[in-house]
Scaffold this motif. Sequence first.
Motif, PDB file in Angstrom:
ATOM      1  N   ARG A 285       0.824  -1.212   0.000  1.00 41.43           N
ATOM      2  CA  ARG A 285       0.000   0.000   0.000  1.00 41.43           C
ATOM      3  C   ARG A 285       0.856   1.260   0.000  1.00 41.43           C
ATOM      4  O   ARG A 285       0.565   2.229  -0.723  1.00 41.43           O
ATOM      5  CB  ARG A 285      -0.935  -0.008   1.200  1.00 41.43           C
ATOM      6  CG  ARG A 285      -2.050  -1.058   1.159  1.00 41.43           C
ATOM      7  CD  ARG A 285      -2.875  -0.956  -0.100  1.00 41.43           C
ATOM      8  NE  ARG A 285      -4.174  -1.621   0.032  1.00 41.43           N
ATOM      9  CZ  ARG A 285      -4.984  -1.887  -0.984  1.00 41.43           C
ATOM     10  NH1 ARG A 285      -4.625  -1.565  -2.222  1.00 41.43           N
ATOM     11  NH2 ARG A 285      -6.139  -2.477  -0.791  1.00 41.43           N
ATOM     12  N   LEU A 286       1.933   1.268   0.795  1.00 42.15           N
ATOM     13  CA  LEU A 286       2.817   2.432   0.843  1.00 42.15           C
ATOM     14  C   LEU A 286       3.491   2.681  -0.503  1.00 42.15           C
ATOM     15  O   LEU A 286       3.815   3.818  -0.846  1.00 42.15           O
ATOM     16  CB  LEU A 286       3.878   2.246   1.931  1.00 42.15           C
ATOM     17  CG  LEU A 286       3.394   2.354   3.381  1.00 42.15           C
ATOM     18  CD1 LEU A 286       4.507   1.982   4.345  1.00 42.15           C
ATOM     19  CD2 LEU A 286       2.887   3.768   3.679  1.00 42.15           C
ATOM     20  N   ALA A 287       3.682   1.607  -1.273  1.00 45.16           N
ATOM     21  CA  ALA A 287       4.290   1.745  -2.605  1.00 45.16           C
ATOM     22  C   ALA A 287       3.309   2.294  -3.627  1.00 45.16           C
ATOM     23  O   ALA A 287       3.699   2.587  -4.762  1.00 45.16           O
ATOM     24  CB  ALA A 287       4.838   0.405  -3.061  1.00 45.16           C
ATOM     25  N   GLY A 288       2.030   2.431  -3.243  1.00 49.67           N
ATOM     26  CA  GLY A 288       1.046   3.049  -4.120  1.00 49.67           C
ATOM     27  C   GLY A 288       0.170   2.101  -4.906  1.00 49.67           C
ATOM     28  O   GLY A 288      -0.593   2.532  -5.782  1.00 49.67           O
ATOM     29  N   PHE A 289       0.228   0.805  -4.619  1.00 54.99           N
ATOM     30  CA  PHE A 289      -0.622  -0.149  -5.335  1.00 54.99           C
ATOM     31  C   PHE A 289      -2.053  -0.075  -4.799  1.00 54.99           C
ATOM     32  O   PHE A 289      -2.287  -0.219  -3.600  1.00 54.99           O
ATOM     33  CB  PHE A 289      -0.079  -1.570  -5.192  1.00 54.99           C
ATOM     34  CG  PHE A 289       1.172  -1.824  -5.982  1.00 54.99           C
ATOM     35  CD1 PHE A 289       1.095  -2.185  -7.319  1.00 54.99           C
ATOM     36  CD2 PHE A 289       2.425  -1.676  -5.394  1.00 54.99           C
ATOM     37  CE1 PHE A 289       2.252  -2.404  -8.054  1.00 54.99           C
ATOM     38  CE2 PHE A 289       3.580  -1.893  -6.124  1.00 54.99           C
ATOM     39  CZ  PHE A 289       3.497  -2.253  -7.461  1.00 54.99           C
ATOM     40  N   ASP A 290      -3.003   0.146  -5.722  1.00 54.44           N
ATOM     41  CA  ASP A 290      -4.403   0.262  -5.325  1.00 54.44           C
ATOM     42  C   ASP A 290      -5.252  -0.876  -5.886  1.00 54.44           C
ATOM     43  O   ASP A 290      -6.476  -0.788  -5.917  1.00 54.44           O
ATOM     44  CB  ASP A 290      -4.978   1.611  -5.757  1.00 54.44           C
ATOM     45  CG  ASP A 290      -4.922   1.816  -7.263  1.00 54.44           C
ATOM     46  OD1 ASP A 290      -4.495   0.893  -7.990  1.00 54.44           O
ATOM     47  OD2 ASP A 290      -5.311   2.913  -7.719  1.00 54.44           O
ATOM     48  N   ASN A 291      -4.588  -1.946  -6.335  1.00 51.40           N
ATOM     49  CA  ASN A 291      -5.297  -3.133  -6.825  1.00 51.40           C
ATOM     50  C   ASN A 291      -4.546  -4.348  -6.300  1.00 51.40           C
ATOM     51  O   ASN A 291      -3.517  -4.747  -6.848  1.00 51.40           O
ATOM     52  CB  ASN A 291      -5.356  -3.131  -8.356  1.00 51.40           C
ATOM     53  CG  ASN A 291      -6.372  -4.131  -8.898  1.00 51.40           C
ATOM     54  OD1 ASN A 291      -7.009  -4.860  -8.141  1.00 51.40           O
ATOM     55  ND2 ASN A 291      -6.529  -4.165 -10.204  1.00 51.40           N
ATOM     56  N   VAL A 292      -5.059  -4.919  -5.209  1.00 44.86           N
ATOM     57  CA  VAL A 292      -4.361  -5.989  -4.509  1.00 44.86           C
ATOM     58  C   VAL A 292      -5.280  -7.186  -4.338  1.00 44.86           C
ATOM     59  O   VAL A 292      -6.433  -7.052  -3.898  1.00 44.86           O
ATOM     60  CB  VAL A 292      -3.874  -5.516  -3.119  1.00 44.86           C
ATOM     61  CG1 VAL A 292      -3.154  -6.646  -2.386  1.00 44.86           C
ATOM     62  CG2 VAL A 292      -2.959  -4.309  -3.258  1.00 44.86           C
ATOM     63  N   ASN A 293      -4.771  -8.360  -4.699  1.00 43.81           N
ATOM     64  CA  ASN A 293      -5.465  -9.615  -4.439  1.00 43.81           C
ATOM     65  C   ASN A 293      -4.783 -10.328  -3.277  1.00 43.81           C
ATOM     66  O   ASN A 293      -3.566 -10.260  -3.111  1.00 43.81           O
ATOM     67  CB  ASN A 293      -5.414 -10.528  -5.671  1.00 43.81           C
ATOM     68  CG  ASN A 293      -5.887 -11.943  -5.349  1.00 43.81           C
ATOM     69  OD1 ASN A 293      -7.042 -12.147  -4.985  1.00 43.81           O
ATOM     70  ND2 ASN A 293      -4.994 -12.924  -5.445  1.00 43.81           N
TER      71      ASN A 293
END
Length: 388
Positions: free
Chosen positions: A152-160
């Motif tokens: 999340r801190l790396a900026g990923f907004d699509n996580v499975n």
Amino acid sequence: MKSKRPLELYIHIPFCARKCEYCDFLSFVTPASAHRAYADKLIEEIRAEGPGVREYQVSSIFIGGGTPSVIPSFCIRQIMDAVWENYDVDPEAEITIEANPGTLTQTKLSDYRKAGINRISLGLQSADDWELGLLGRIHTYDEFLKSYQRVRLAGFDNVNVDLMSALPGQTLESWEKTLKKVLMLKPEHISAYSLIVEEGTPFYDLYGDGREAYPPLPDEDTERDMYYLTQDILAKYGFIRYEISNYAKPGKECRHNIGYWTGVDYLGLGLGSSSYISGYRFHKERDLETYLDMSTKKGFPGSLYQDITSLTIREKMEEFMFLGLRMMNGVSGSDFAARFGQNMWNVYGQQIRALKEEGLLEVREPRIWLTDRGIDVSNYALSYFLLS
């Protein structure tokens, strides 16, 4: 200008930090020195395959394994650079990498973003450390939480998040705790599969062919209760079940998997990867030493191809039905006619009527889909659509 046909890429990284007790995938532990050699050969393969798919545009990319996150992230960047340079990739393509907790760093995640990767699939399986230990996982739940936070801190907004039920010693209560712990993190997608004891795995030696071991596997009724519990809890948290074992927030369904279930062509790159293009199915060389020795002077990449099979129209129809019916939207007679030039009811009318009478299939022309009861016995229901 005529639009290009969609193509999905699957890129296989076969290396793991440790082989899990239940895993029958083509994956293994190897010295880190092999990672660089493999990445170099994979890049060579990517470049060599590019000219053969000029008429396609890449709609999704999935970097799977194994555990892709065990290799240096600069290797992933170089692999993706080769893809961007040699393929027509849709600027809006979904690009996923699988990662395991305990193998992720902020540097790796930053490199993934720079490589164009926009979706992370984290393999948790269970939020119970005892269950994780039995599976042979290398991480604890706390380590998963740290990895999730880094993502999340790396900026990923699509996580499975991958989860697995019906584990040895697992109870309905422990499965519910796993679901609720994960849901509190608000991922966009959850894959929730039941454990399948596959031949050739350590678990098969313990539980295969009805053998009993300690801790025991949940019984059939408990496994079914876990399945229904998953549906109920995830629905309350706003997840839509769009496939038998996959749930997503609206608009976050895995486009790569949907392409597979709906018959989009896909090209496998890397050791043992499978492909389906223009009605032909094949897979790549499965032996690592042989793969690394392949040379452009010996017909590469065609020399990698094994078990090339041309699917008959009947086999294509079968796949259209039993893959498409895994999805909650089912299949459309209109799509069937457009693809095969035949009326779906002329080909499968008897099977459709029989399954409807058994309460396993819902029919609202032109679409059919499995009922909840049909999903419970999906292997039985889908077998009706085998014409051979």
